[in-house]
Write a protein that holds these residues in place. Structure first.
Motif, PDB file in Angstrom:
ATOM      1  N   THR A  58     -14.056  -5.311 -56.780  1.00 33.42           N
ATOM      2  CA  THR A  58     -13.268  -6.451 -57.264  1.00 33.42           C
ATOM      3  C   THR A  58     -14.127  -7.690 -57.422  1.00 33.42           C
ATOM      4  O   THR A  58     -14.041  -8.403 -58.427  1.00 33.42           O
ATOM      5  CB  THR A  58     -12.110  -6.739 -56.292  1.00 33.42           C
ATOM      6  OG1 THR A  58     -11.294  -5.583 -56.176  1.00 33.42           O
ATOM      7  CG2 THR A  58     -11.272  -7.901 -56.782  1.00 33.42           C
ATOM      8  N   LEU A 118     -10.000 -15.195 -65.360  1.00 26.05           N
ATOM      9  CA  LEU A 118     -10.880 -14.052 -65.072  1.00 26.05           C
ATOM     10  C   LEU A 118     -10.125 -12.732 -65.139  1.00 26.05           C
ATOM     11  O   LEU A 118     -10.580 -11.731 -64.584  1.00 26.05           O
ATOM     12  CB  LEU A 118     -11.536 -14.219 -63.690  1.00 26.05           C
ATOM     13  CG  LEU A 118     -12.413 -15.468 -63.530  1.00 26.05           C
ATOM     14  CD1 LEU A 118     -13.095 -15.450 -62.171  1.00 26.05           C
ATOM     15  CD2 LEU A 118     -13.445 -15.579 -64.643  1.00 26.05           C
ATOM     16  N   ASP A 119      -8.995 -12.724 -65.791  1.00 27.19           N
ATOM     17  CA  ASP A 119      -8.239 -11.479 -65.942  1.00 27.19           C
ATOM     18  C   ASP A 119      -8.983 -10.528 -66.880  1.00 27.19           C
ATOM     19  O   ASP A 119      -9.812 -10.937 -67.690  1.00 27.19           O
ATOM     20  CB  ASP A 119      -6.854 -11.758 -66.519  1.00 27.19           C
ATOM     21  CG  ASP A 119      -6.010 -12.615 -65.575  1.00 27.19           C
ATOM     22  OD1 ASP A 119      -6.236 -12.518 -64.361  1.00 27.19           O
ATOM     23  OD2 ASP A 119      -5.160 -13.374 -66.073  1.00 27.19           O
ATOM     24  N   VAL A 157     -17.346 -18.343 -57.840  1.00 28.10           N
ATOM     25  CA  VAL A 157     -17.208 -16.883 -57.862  1.00 28.10           C
ATOM     26  C   VAL A 157     -18.506 -16.222 -57.401  1.00 28.10           C
ATOM     27  O   VAL A 157     -18.494 -15.275 -56.598  1.00 28.10           O
ATOM     28  CB  VAL A 157     -16.828 -16.394 -59.271  1.00 28.10           C
ATOM     29  CG1 VAL A 157     -16.892 -14.874 -59.348  1.00 28.10           C
ATOM     30  CG2 VAL A 157     -15.418 -16.867 -59.625  1.00 28.10           C
ATOM     31  N   GLN A 209     -16.407  -7.381 -60.525  1.00 28.19           N
ATOM     32  CA  GLN A 209     -15.707  -7.564 -61.800  1.00 28.19           C
ATOM     33  C   GLN A 209     -15.449  -9.041 -62.073  1.00 28.19           C
ATOM     34  O   GLN A 209     -15.626  -9.519 -63.196  1.00 28.19           O
ATOM     35  CB  GLN A 209     -14.395  -6.779 -61.773  1.00 28.19           C
ATOM     36  CG  GLN A 209     -14.580  -5.269 -61.846  1.00 28.19           C
ATOM     37  CD  GLN A 209     -13.265  -4.525 -61.697  1.00 28.19           C
ATOM     38  OE1 GLN A 209     -12.307  -5.043 -61.118  1.00 28.19           O
ATOM     39  NE2 GLN A 209     -13.213  -3.308 -62.208  1.00 28.19           N
ATOM     40  N   ARG A 210     -15.032  -9.775 -61.049  1.00 25.98           N
ATOM     41  CA  ARG A 210     -14.775 -11.212 -61.242  1.00 25.98           C
ATOM     42  C   ARG A 210     -16.074 -11.952 -61.566  1.00 25.98           C
ATOM     43  O   ARG A 210     -16.076 -12.871 -62.387  1.00 25.98           O
ATOM     44  CB  ARG A 210     -14.133 -11.787 -59.984  1.00 25.98           C
ATOM     45  CG  ARG A 210     -12.686 -11.352 -59.795  1.00 25.98           C
ATOM     46  CD  ARG A 210     -12.149 -11.784 -58.456  1.00 25.98           C
ATOM     47  NE  ARG A 210     -10.736 -11.443 -58.326  1.00 25.98           N
ATOM     48  CZ  ARG A 210     -10.076 -11.475 -57.175  1.00 25.98           C
ATOM     49  NH1 ARG A 210     -10.696 -11.830 -56.060  1.00 25.98           N
ATOM     50  NH2 ARG A 210      -8.790 -11.152 -57.137  1.00 25.98           N
ATOM     51  N   MET A 220     -10.021 -18.191 -59.755  1.00 25.50           N
ATOM     52  CA  MET A 220      -9.835 -16.941 -60.490  1.00 25.50           C
ATOM     53  C   MET A 220      -9.140 -17.126 -61.834  1.00 25.50           C
ATOM     54  O   MET A 220      -8.921 -16.149 -62.541  1.00 25.50           O
ATOM     55  CB  MET A 220      -9.016 -15.958 -59.629  1.00 25.50           C
ATOM     56  CG  MET A 220      -9.650 -15.683 -58.285  1.00 25.50           C
ATOM     57  SD  MET A 220     -11.369 -15.133 -58.410  1.00 25.50           S
ATOM     58  CE  MET A 220     -11.889 -15.281 -56.708  1.00 25.50           C
ATOM     59  N   ARG A 232     -16.896 -11.290 -65.217  1.00 30.44           N
ATOM     60  CA  ARG A 232     -15.980 -11.997 -66.118  1.00 30.44           C
ATOM     61  C   ARG A 232     -16.284 -13.490 -66.152  1.00 30.44           C
ATOM     62  O   ARG A 232     -16.176 -14.136 -67.205  1.00 30.44           O
ATOM     63  CB  ARG A 232     -14.539 -11.754 -65.692  1.00 30.44           C
ATOM     64  CG  ARG A 232     -14.063 -10.328 -65.935  1.00 30.44           C
ATOM     65  CD  ARG A 232     -12.735 -10.056 -65.259  1.00 30.44           C
ATOM     66  NE  ARG A 232     -12.384  -8.643 -65.318  1.00 30.44           N
ATOM     67  CZ  ARG A 232     -11.448  -8.071 -64.576  1.00 30.44           C
ATOM     68  NH1 ARG A 232     -10.766  -8.801 -63.703  1.00 30.44           N
ATOM     69  NH2 ARG A 232     -11.194  -6.782 -64.690  1.00 30.44           N
ATOM     70  N   SER A 233     -16.660 -14.052 -64.998  1.00 30.07           N
ATOM     71  CA  SER A 233     -17.004 -15.480 -64.988  1.00 30.07           C
ATOM     72  C   SER A 233     -18.261 -15.733 -65.806  1.00 30.07           C
ATOM     73  O   SER A 233     -18.346 -16.730 -66.535  1.00 30.07           O
ATOM     74  CB  SER A 233     -17.200 -15.967 -63.544  1.00 30.07           C
ATOM     75  OG  SER A 233     -18.363 -15.392 -62.959  1.00 30.07           O
TER      76      SER A 233
END
Length: 613
Positions: free
Chosen positions: A200, A8-9, A249, A203-204, A5, A207-208
């Motif tokens: 959740t 990945l904020d 991910v 979203q990750r 993670m 972002r990845s």
């Protein structure tokens, strides 16, 4: 587990929206397409009716075959089955056709809005956030938005089919119908519990993907530097790490998404088993007919499919909602440059005044602590100083690319925060240190400043620079293709094109971040001629790197730590033997035409030398 993670904020401008807010906003995009939406809704109803008719007709057919009504009735039922199947297929085809049109139009508008939002963002936005991740929101996330809308239409169709089947089953036998729907709360509980995990994970995942896009874009943009320093392996290793992270991910997300449907099917099969058992006993007891039993078996199978589809739909639904959340966050990002008004800027004289200016890029380091300076209309002012002295920051503030935290910036005695920025920037010419050219011809890039300019005007401007001699080095003159980012041209040629572009714009205020790239003497002479044309009768701010340009300035401002430590012309500052003399010895002395190694050194005050030691 933590490394998966890393990075990945959420971005600083990301926001959290409720499902209701997102759905309401998505629905707003469909309001202009209400006619298509109504058409699709009607087609969904018609298809659901045809799908519901199938098990009912089969049930009646079975009862007919075991009765004395004869074969003719069975034939009619068979024909009705064929007609219902054909109509169902036709309604479904039209539904998908009109859905594709509506969704395509909405995604088109959403991408327009997202791109327009990018154009409205301040320069600080692009300094802070990766361009690859921004691109990912405009492309990948809008695609996922389209997917969720299409799935929503399918969900409505499945939900309507569920309602129709439930009504028919209750009409035939309410006891078996209660058994059929007894399993429904279990399925919905699983689906709702999965909903929170899905958002959740989605979203990750997005972002990845954005990190992968950002890294690939950076590698391609910097491939020349990478090859020059033989860093291909290091760049590959960095990409490999990011790509492996994206893989892990995506695997976790895939397991989560693909795991929910088998669970739901297993629960649904338990309900089907109960119907087969209790319904079969009722047939043996002659409580219901064989046709009704088949209707329940077939109906329940048809019932579980929409139920499991509705439940597992949450995974795709959350994927689309998370994508739309990222797009809407981009649309809603707060600007950092705030205009208090939007007054017209019909013309400018070019007077610039800083009054106790305080500016920092962030809260940690102040760039300009207290700058007060007046630049007269038509004056050429050169800013010099060590790296980080604040030279480029002053130019960026005049261009209104950044927001200052204190003081005032006046243009012709008017607060710059009251201007219509589009009109103001039409009267502002900027030549960056590394000129950027768009794909196309040299002519296209010069015309970029004024798209309505004729070929004759463009050619006249090009001929003014070095008498047009530089065009002879271009294979096809003004029609020469510059390539991606102008890479087909030399750096000197790119600078000449950038100068021509600003000459065609004919601005009142000029900002020139002079390039430090080495060019041949002929090209440098042509660039200098172009600069002479640009500087004539304009207010000019020069971030100067060439001694020849500095000497031509009406006034030289010497900056140190964001403060003005000296000002005057070249000769005056040299006589003082202060900061400017130190800069001259360090950076400019070798540019003098009569330079000889070891000669021309200017004595500076001991205190200056001590400060820089």
């Amino acid at each position: 587990m933590g490394f998966i993670m890393d990075g990945l904020d959420a971005e600083d401008y990301d926001r959290t929206y409720s499902d209701g807010q997102l759905i309401k906003r998505i629905a707003g995009y469909f309001k202009p397409k209400m006619g298509l939406v109504v058409t699709v809704s009607i087609l969904v109803v018609l298809k659901s009716i045809m799908d519901t008719a199938f098990p009912v007709l089969v049930s009646n057919g079975l009862d007919t075959l075991v009765s004395d009504k004869g074969l003719q009735t069975a034939i009619w039922i068979t024909l009705l089955l064929l007609v219902s199947g054909v109509l169902s297929w036709g309604f479904n085809m039209l539904r998908q056709w009109f859905t594709a049109i509506a969704v395509g139009d909405v995604v088109l508008q959403l991408r327009k809005d997202a791109f327009n939002a990018i154009m409205e963002r301040d320069m600080s936005f692009f300094d802070e956030f990766s361009s690859g991740k921004i691109v990912s929101r405009i492309t990948s996330d809008t695609d996922k938005f389209a997917t969720v809308v299409t799935l929503t239409v399918n969900l409505l169709s499945q939900f309507l089919l569920f309602v129709l089947i439930i009504v028919i089953l209750f009409f035939r036998n309410w006891q078996l119908s209660l058994i059929a729907i007894a399993i429904l709360p279990v399925i919905m509980a699983i689906a709702l519990g999965f909903r929170y995990l899905a958002r959740t994970a989605t979203q990750r995942s997005q972002r990845s993907l954005a990190r992968v896009n950002s890294n690939v874009q950076e590698v391609i943009s910097g491939i020349t530097v990478a090859k020059n320093f033989r860093q291909e392996q290091n760049m590959y290793n960095e990409f490999k790490g990011i790509n492996v992270q994206a893989y892990h991910v995506e695997v976790r997300t895939g397991v989560l998404y693909n795991g929910v449907f088998p669970i739901l099917v297993a629960v649904a099969n338990l309900g089907s088993t109960m119907i087969i058992y209790f319904g079969g006993n009722n047939v043996l007891n002659h409580s219901i007919s064989a046709g009704d039993w088949f209707l329940f078996v077939q109906g329940v199978a048809s019932l579980w499919f929409p139920i499991t589809s509705i439940a597992s739909f949450w995974s795709q639904f959350q994927l689309g909602l998370a994508a739309s959340e990222r797009v809407f966050a981009l649309l809603d990002a707060e600007p950092r440059v705030h205009q208090s008004a939007s007054e017209p800027v019909s013309s400018l004289k070019g007077e610039i005044e800083f009054q106790h200016m305080h500016f920092s890029y962030d809260d940690r380091q102040t760039v300009l602590p207290d700058l007060s300076l007046k630049i007269h209309a038509g004056e050429t002012v050169a800013f010099v100083g060590h790296t980080g002295a604040g030279k480029s920051s002053i130019a960026k503030l005049v261009a209104r690319f950044y927001e200052y935290q204190g003081g005032e910036l006046l243009i012709d005695k008017r607060d710059i925060r009251t201007f219509d920025l589009a009109e103001y920037r039409r009267r502002l010419g900027i030549v960056p240190q590394v000129p950027f050219l768009f794909s196309g011809t040299v002519r296209d890039n010069i015309r970029y400043a004024r798209p309505e300019a004729s070929d004759a005007e463009v050619e006249a401007i090009a001929q003014q620079i070095g008498n047009g001699d530089w065009l002879e080095a271009l294979p096809e003159g003004l029609n020469t293709e510059v390539g991606e980012e102008g890479k087909a041209l030399s750096m000197g040629q790119r600078q000449l094109v950038a100068l021509g572009r600003v000459l065609l714009q004919d601005p009142t205020i000029l900002i020139l971040d002079e390039a430090t790239a080495s060019v041949d003497p002929l090209t440098e002479a042509q660039i200098q001629e172009g600069l002479d044309l640009l500087l004539h009768d304009r207010t000019a701010i020069l971030i100067a790197h060439r001694l020849s340009t500095i000497k031509q300035a009406d006034r030289i401002i010497v900056l140190d730590g964001g403060r003005i430590v000296e000002e005057g012309n070249h000769e005056h500052l040299m006589l003082q033997g202060g900061h400017y003399a130190h800069l001259y010895n360090t950076y400019f002395r070798h540019q003098s035409p009569d330079y000889r190694p070891g000669e021309g050194f200017v004595a500076v005050r001991p205190s200056i030398v001590a400060d820089k030691a």
